[in-house]
Design a protein around this motif. Structure first.
Motif, PDB file in Angstrom:
ATOM      1  N   LYS A  67      -3.549  -5.945  -3.091  1.00  0.00           N
ATOM      2  CA  LYS A  67      -3.229  -4.586  -2.663  1.00  0.00           C
ATOM      3  C   LYS A  67      -4.535  -3.887  -2.345  1.00  0.00           C
ATOM      4  O   LYS A  67      -5.394  -3.741  -3.205  1.00  0.00           O
ATOM      5  CB  LYS A  67      -2.500  -3.833  -3.767  1.00  0.00           C
ATOM      6  CG  LYS A  67      -1.062  -4.223  -3.915  1.00  0.00           C
ATOM      7  CD  LYS A  67      -0.288  -3.076  -4.526  1.00  0.00           C
ATOM      8  CE  LYS A  67       1.173  -3.377  -4.635  1.00  0.00           C
ATOM      9  NZ  LYS A  67       1.830  -3.665  -3.393  1.00  0.00           N
ATOM     10  N   GLN A  69      -6.416  -0.661   0.354  1.00  0.00           N
ATOM     11  CA  GLN A  69      -6.153   0.578   1.067  1.00  0.00           C
ATOM     12  C   GLN A  69      -6.412   0.399   2.555  1.00  0.00           C
ATOM     13  O   GLN A  69      -7.448  -0.136   2.965  1.00  0.00           O
ATOM     14  CB  GLN A  69      -7.042   1.679   0.509  1.00  0.00           C
ATOM     15  CG  GLN A  69      -6.711   3.045   1.004  1.00  0.00           C
ATOM     16  CD  GLN A  69      -7.571   4.094   0.332  1.00  0.00           C
ATOM     17  OE1 GLN A  69      -8.758   3.876   0.115  1.00  0.00           O
ATOM     18  NE2 GLN A  69      -6.972   5.231   0.013  1.00  0.00           N
ATOM     19  N   CYS A  70      -5.485   0.852   3.355  1.00  0.00           N
ATOM     20  CA  CYS A  70      -5.602   0.789   4.811  1.00  0.00           C
ATOM     21  C   CYS A  70      -6.705   1.739   5.261  1.00  0.00           C
ATOM     22  O   CYS A  70      -6.770   2.891   4.820  1.00  0.00           O
ATOM     23  CB  CYS A  70      -4.275   1.166   5.447  1.00  0.00           C
ATOM     24  SG  CYS A  70      -4.302   1.206   7.256  1.00  0.00           S
ATOM     25  N   LEU A  74      -4.811   5.177   4.936  1.00  0.00           N
ATOM     26  CA  LEU A  74      -5.184   5.335   3.532  1.00  0.00           C
ATOM     27  C   LEU A  74      -4.087   4.970   2.540  1.00  0.00           C
ATOM     28  O   LEU A  74      -4.202   5.257   1.362  1.00  0.00           O
ATOM     29  CB  LEU A  74      -5.690   6.758   3.250  1.00  0.00           C
ATOM     30  CG  LEU A  74      -6.851   7.235   4.123  1.00  0.00           C
ATOM     31  CD1 LEU A  74      -7.212   8.665   3.771  1.00  0.00           C
ATOM     32  CD2 LEU A  74      -8.043   6.316   3.972  1.00  0.00           C
ATOM     33  N   GLU A  75      -3.010   4.330   2.991  1.00  0.00           N
ATOM     34  CA  GLU A  75      -1.974   3.867   2.070  1.00  0.00           C
ATOM     35  C   GLU A  75      -2.269   2.434   1.641  1.00  0.00           C
ATOM     36  O   GLU A  75      -2.920   1.676   2.365  1.00  0.00           O
ATOM     37  CB  GLU A  75      -0.602   3.933   2.739  1.00  0.00           C
ATOM     38  CG  GLU A  75      -0.071   5.334   2.856  1.00  0.00           C
ATOM     39  CD  GLU A  75       1.395   5.359   3.260  1.00  0.00           C
ATOM     40  OE1 GLU A  75       2.003   4.285   3.441  1.00  0.00           O
ATOM     41  OE2 GLU A  75       1.928   6.468   3.381  1.00  0.00           O
ATOM     42  N   LEU A  76      -1.761   2.069   0.471  1.00  0.00           N
ATOM     43  CA  LEU A  76      -1.931   0.698  -0.012  1.00  0.00           C
ATOM     44  C   LEU A  76      -0.973  -0.234   0.719  1.00  0.00           C
ATOM     45  O   LEU A  76       0.148   0.150   1.056  1.00  0.00           O
ATOM     46  CB  LEU A  76      -1.657   0.634  -1.519  1.00  0.00           C
ATOM     47  CG  LEU A  76      -2.671   1.330  -2.416  1.00  0.00           C
ATOM     48  CD1 LEU A  76      -2.231   1.242  -3.867  1.00  0.00           C
ATOM     49  CD2 LEU A  76      -4.057   0.736  -2.256  1.00  0.00           C
TER      50      LEU A  76
END
Length: 178
Positions: A67, A69-70, A74-76
């Motif tokens: 997992k 962070q994009c 910024l979402e996992l």
């Protein structure tokens, strides 16, 4: 680092030949390493140890998902990782520096901990650019609200036309830059 002792490989009593060790990597494993790119994952690590009389060879096969962070929204998201690496372990009284793929252990040591090596191979398998993969329809799986905010805040600046010195125009023609 008491939990890291689960990643010790005792080689002292092993017979010459190959031996396999399987490790399950999860959040508990990542908690032992501070400030990394990944803090959670579901990874299988297979370590094959080939014991020879004068050295040992460790083959690492790491596969699963972490997992991370994009970079865009910024979402996992779950990033697939897979890696195959080889490390040599040599016996010696002193510490030597032979390179990144050679480890020296004292002749009196009876085990080696592979946790840091597994962690390093996982981190090295993560791509530099960390962005959600595209879905089956070819569209990004990033958070659409964040993408819209980025689009609204993006400022495109038109380049002002630069004035050129006319003395260089003939030289540019020679180079084919005009």
């Amino acid at each position: 680092m008491a939990g890291i002792s689960a990643y010790n490989i005792a080689f002292k009593g092993l017979a010459l030949g190959t031996h396999e060790f399987d490790f399950q990597i999860n959040k508990k494993f990542f908690d032992h390493f501070d400030g990394g790119i990944a803090d959670d994952g579901d990874i299988q690590a297979k370590v094959v140890l080939e014991k020879q009389s004068s050295l040992m060879v460790l083959w690492f096969h790491v596969s699963g998902t972490v997992k991370i962070q994009c970079d865009r929204c910024l979402e996992l998201y779950d990033q697939p990782v897979e890696s195959e690496n080889k490390v040599f372990i040599k016996y010696g009284e002193d510490d030597f520096e032979d390179g990144d793929d050679v480890i020296w252990v004292n002749v009196n040591d009876h085990q080696v901990n592979v946790a840091q090596m597994i962690y390093d191979f996982i981190i090295l398998a993560i791509p530099i650019r960390q962005v959600h993969p595209k879905g089956k329809d070819g569209k990004s799986l990033c958070n659409p609200e964040m993408l819209q905010k980025l689009k609204n805040l993006t400022h495109t600046q038109e380049k002002p036309e630069e004035e050129t010195d006319s003395r260089w125009d003939d030289l540019k023609k020679l180079l084919g830059n005009e």
